[in-house]
Design an enzyme around this catalytic site. Structure first.
Site, PDB file in Angstrom:
ATOM      1  CG  PHE A 153       0.105   0.398   2.557  1.00 13.83           C
ATOM      2  CD1 PHE A 153      -0.280   1.616   2.764  1.00 13.83           C
ATOM      3  CD2 PHE A 153       0.130  -0.465   3.633  1.00 13.83           C
ATOM      4  CE1 PHE A 153       0.696   2.003   3.450  1.00 13.83           C
ATOM      5  CE2 PHE A 153       1.136  -0.041   5.000  1.00 13.83           C
ATOM      6  CZ  PHE A 153       1.029   1.378   4.782  1.00 13.83           C
ATOM      7  CB  CYS A 285      10.480  -0.593   2.640  1.00 10.15           C
ATOM      8  SG  CYS A 285      10.395   0.661   0.806  1.00 10.15           S
ATOM      9  CD  GLU A 385       8.459  -2.935   8.867  1.00 10.43           C
ATOM     10  OE1 GLU A 385       7.410  -4.029   8.095  1.00 10.43           O
ATOM     11  OE2 GLU A 385       8.769  -2.179   7.018  1.00 10.43           O
TER      12      GLU A 385
HETATM   13  P1  NAD Z   1       1.812  -6.321   3.364  1.00 15.27           P
HETATM   14  O1  NAD Z   1       2.283  -7.307   3.138  1.00 15.27           O
HETATM   15  O2  NAD Z   1       0.610  -6.495   4.026  1.00 15.27           O
HETATM   16  O3  NAD Z   1       0.766  -6.762   1.508  1.00 15.27           O
HETATM   17  C1  NAD Z   1       1.821  -6.729   0.109  1.00 15.27           C
HETATM   18  C2  NAD Z   1       0.982  -7.380  -0.775  1.00 15.27           C
HETATM   19  O4  NAD Z   1       0.218  -8.946  -0.409  1.00 15.27           O
HETATM   20  C3  NAD Z   1      -0.689  -7.136  -1.109  1.00 15.27           C
HETATM   21  O5  NAD Z   1      -0.980  -7.232  -1.818  1.00 15.27           O
HETATM   22  C4  NAD Z   1      -1.733  -7.663  -0.327  1.00 15.27           C
HETATM   23  O6  NAD Z   1      -3.341  -7.288  -0.850  1.00 15.27           O
HETATM   24  C5  NAD Z   1      -0.430  -8.969  -0.566  1.00 15.27           C
HETATM   25  N1  NAD Z   1      -0.646  -9.415   1.451  1.00 15.27           N
HETATM   26  C6  NAD Z   1      -1.320  -9.278   1.886  1.00 15.27           C
HETATM   27  N2  NAD Z   1      -1.079 -10.063   2.967  1.00 15.27           N
HETATM   28  C7  NAD Z   1      -0.968 -11.268   1.992  1.00 15.27           C
HETATM   29  C8  NAD Z   1      -0.948 -13.146   2.314  1.00 15.27           C
HETATM   30  N3  NAD Z   1      -1.481 -13.453   3.566  1.00 15.27           N
HETATM   31  N4  NAD Z   1      -0.636 -13.599   1.688  1.00 15.27           N
HETATM   32  C9  NAD Z   1      -0.719 -13.631   0.273  1.00 15.27           C
HETATM   33  N5  NAD Z   1      -1.138 -12.192  -0.727  1.00 15.27           N
HETATM   34  C10 NAD Z   1      -0.986 -11.131   0.830  1.00 15.27           C
HETATM   35  O7  NAD Z   1       2.236  -5.279   3.027  1.00 15.27           O
HETATM   36  P2  NAD Z   1       1.754  -3.779   3.087  1.00 15.27           P
HETATM   37  O8  NAD Z   1       0.993  -3.467   4.238  1.00 15.27           O
HETATM   38  O9  NAD Z   1       0.639  -3.754   2.090  1.00 15.27           O
HETATM   39  O10 NAD Z   1       2.711  -3.455   3.013  1.00 15.27           O
HETATM   40  C11 NAD Z   1       4.076  -2.298   3.788  1.00 15.27           C
HETATM   41  C12 NAD Z   1       5.251  -3.318   4.266  1.00 15.27           C
HETATM   42  O11 NAD Z   1       5.911  -3.450   2.673  1.00 15.27           O
HETATM   43  C13 NAD Z   1       5.882  -3.146   4.728  1.00 15.27           C
HETATM   44  O12 NAD Z   1       6.154  -4.845   5.943  1.00 15.27           O
HETATM   45  C14 NAD Z   1       7.451  -2.116   4.138  1.00 15.27           C
HETATM   46  O13 NAD Z   1       8.274  -2.411   4.651  1.00 15.27           O
HETATM   47  C15 NAD Z   1       7.463  -3.510   2.932  1.00 15.27           C
HETATM   48  N6  NAD Z   1       8.008  -2.540   1.979  1.00 15.27           N
HETATM   49  C16 NAD Z   1       8.972  -2.839   1.241  1.00 15.27           C
HETATM   50  C17 NAD Z   1       9.511  -2.574   0.067  1.00 15.27           C
HETATM   51  C18 NAD Z   1      10.987  -3.182   0.384  1.00 15.27           C
HETATM   52  O14 NAD Z   1      11.590  -2.526  -0.816  1.00 15.27           O
HETATM   53  N7  NAD Z   1      11.590  -3.912   1.363  1.00 15.27           N
HETATM   54  C19 NAD Z   1       8.658  -1.365   0.079  1.00 15.27           C
HETATM   55  C20 NAD Z   1       7.551  -1.102   0.218  1.00 15.27           C
HETATM   56  C21 NAD Z   1       7.549  -1.843   0.987  1.00 15.27           C
END
Ligand code: NAD
Length: 500
Positions: A153, A285, A385
């Site tokens: 998101f 992130c 985090e």
């Molecule tokens: P999230 O892991 O909740 O969701 C990411 C994606 O996975 C979404 O499209 C979501 O629909 C899907 N998803 C969620 N739960 C799932 C499950 N159980 N099974 C399969 N798919 C699932 O992450 P978020 O809250 O949307 O984003 C924030 C996180 O992303 C933070 O931890 C942040 O550090 C990380 N992030 C990392 C980077 C990087 O470059 N390392 C960049 C941006 C964000």
């Protein structure tokens, strides 16, 4: 007067999907709490249809000339640049980040499209003439096929653009599954590809949750998965998709440290800590969440940070504030829960973000900047985090103690050192076990022609995003050894080929 929430649906084969969704998700404006949209959540069957569409589109797009593909990329670049304000406004309306920050996100995504415009150069192979008598060898790189991009998101436009332009430029077709929390900006960006001349079906957007993701991870016709999200989900995605024979890059969560040495410019370090700690409400992130102050800088540094926090305005991202709301009420409450946990665990609460004036609707998901001092590694505010506007100061006695702390952390996304000592900075860049390092730069996000990615629990897989690593991830290498018939060929020889 309440406004009917907009329907947000899938974009498959160049068209909005017109079916009836069995399940939908709520999309809210975090600055007002209002329900502004309902997003269709794809069933496994619908994701399967999108994969079939993308597979068929690949037969055309994947064999189109590099020159034609590059023309589409150039056109997309122009369209995105022209519409960036419109797209940034959509980001602010669903994510909550302030408009200027949203514009910055689109601009950083645009850089990857610009990088991918150079695809004819990036896909050049090697050629060696006469490796054996009249035998030539050359290498080529070919598309992998249908790729899935699953995004979080916090950067609804930039993160998809880390992958989509490079994947398409390499001749693949894409299923993009954005976060269901703020899908509209991603969708608007995806539509621009059609306007730019991308053939229908080469980029499809399916909205959804675990059901859609699981289908992509296990579908036999999906050949590669680029995932960005939290570490537990990244680990799951990596394990599941590799078990189904796919190549995977799964970027996970982070805990980014900023190490301040005694010789640093403390005003510069304080500015950096505030910008990187509270920009985008800490929902980056690459946000700095752990400030490691080497004795004796902590007292003076905290005073300077405190002064700066006092000048920040938290509120509606459309009103010129410095920091917006958190993305959902649940997330806001979770972060506020960490503030309470920090106090209970004995950290010193210098600034409490739960109190304060917010320039916005009382129903917005507000939380101001929070500053903790005397944080120790066993406290949950250090370990986890938090992904919110919470900056934790840990005091250490020496550079060695600081680097040991950073290297012991299970995450390794980004880090920074603030110092005026070039030797110390050089030692840090060599010793630190983190993928992206800043020297007097707090958020060292690499430019598009380098690759983005962390170490340890911040990335599963061995290929980072965009840059030449991105091109490698989205292509398969092939080496051709060729000999054109010569009237003087040597006849039968059952020995192993030798190059002489
Ligand atoms: P999230 O892991 O909740 O969701 C990411 C994606 O996975 C979404 O499209 C979501 O629909 C899907 N998803 C969620 N739960 C799932 C499950 N159980 N099974 C399969 N798919 C699932 O992450 P978020 O809250 O949307 O984003 C924030 C996180 O992303 C933070 O931890 C942040 O550090 C990380 N992030 C990392 C980077 C990087 O470059 N390392 C960049 C941006 C964000």
């Amino acid at each position: 007067m309440s406004i009917e929430p907009a329907r947000i649906t899938h974009y498959i084969a160049g068209r909005d999907w017109d079916g009836d969704a069995e399940r939908t998700g709520a999309v809210r404006n975090p600055a007002t709490g209002a329900l502004t949209g309902r997003v269709d959540l794809a069933s496994a069957g619908l994701v399967g249809e999108a994969v079939t569409t993308a597979t068929a589109a690949g037969r055309h797009w994947g064999t189109m000339s590099l020159a034609r593909r590059a023309q589409v990329l150039f056109a997309f670049r122009e369209l995105l640049s022209a519409r960036r304000h419109e797209i940034a406004a959509l980001i602010t309306a669903e994510h909550g980040k302030v408009f200027d920050d949203a514009l910055g996100e689109v601009t950083r995504g645009l850089e990857v499209a610009e990088f991918a415009c150079g695809i004819p150069q990036l896909l050049k192979g090697g050629f060696s003439e006469n490796v054996s008598t009249r035998v030539d060898v050359y290498s080529i790189r070919q598309p992998v096929g249908v790729v899935a991009v699953i995004s979080p998101f916090n950067f609804p436009v930039m993160v998809p653009l880390w992958f989509v332009p490079v994947a398409l430029a390499c001749g693949n077709t894409v299923i993009l599954k954005p976060s269901e929390k703020d899908p509209s900006a991603t969708l608007a960006m995806a539509r621009l590809w059609s306007e730019a001349g991308l053939p229908d079906g080469a980029l499809n957007v399916v909205h959804g949750d675990k059901e859609a993701v699981d289908t992509l991870l296990t579908h036999p016709d999906v050949k590669a998965v680029s995932f960005v999200g939290s570490t537990p989900v990244a680990r799951y995605v990596y394990g599941t998709a590799t078990a189904h024979g796919k190549r995977v890059q799964a970027l996970g969560g982070a805990k980014n440290h900023l190490l301040v040495l005694p010789d640093a410019d403390l005003d510069l370090a304080a500015d950096a800590a505030v910008n990187a700690g509270f920009g985008s409400a800490g929902e980056r992130c690459m946000a700095i969440s752990a400030l490691v102050a080497v004795d004796p800088v902590a007292d003076e540094l905290i005073e300077k940070i405190n002064e700066r926090i006092g000048k920040l305005r938290t509120g509606d991202g459309t009103r010129g504030c410095d920091m917006g709301p958190l993305v959902t009420r649940e997330h806001r409450d979770r972060v506020a829960g960490y503030v309470a946990a920090g106090v209970a665990e004995g950290a010193t609460l210098v600034v409490d973000g739960r109190e304060g004036d917010f320039d916005g609707d009382p129903d917005g998901f507000w939380l101001g900047p929070t500053l903790f001092d005397h944080v120790t590694p066993e406290m949950s505010v250090y370990r986890d985090e938090i992904f919110g506007p919470v900056l934790c100061v840990t005091r250490v006695k020496s550079y060695e103690d600081g680097i040991s702390l950073i290297n012991a952390n299970p995450y390794g996304n980004g880090t920074a050192i603030f110092t005026n000592d070039g030797g110390a900075a050089r030692r840090f860049q060599h010793e630190v076990e983190v993928g992206m390092v800043g020297i007097n730069v707090p958020i060292p996000v690499p430019v598009a022609y380098y690759s983005f990615g962390g170490w340890k629990n911040s990335l599963f897989g061995d290929t980072h995003a965009h840059g030449t690593e991105g091109v490698h991830f989205f292509t398969r290498g092939k080496v051709v050894t060729s000999r054109w018939l010569d009237p003087r060929h040597g006849g039968l020889n059952l020995g192993f080929p030798r190059n002489d």
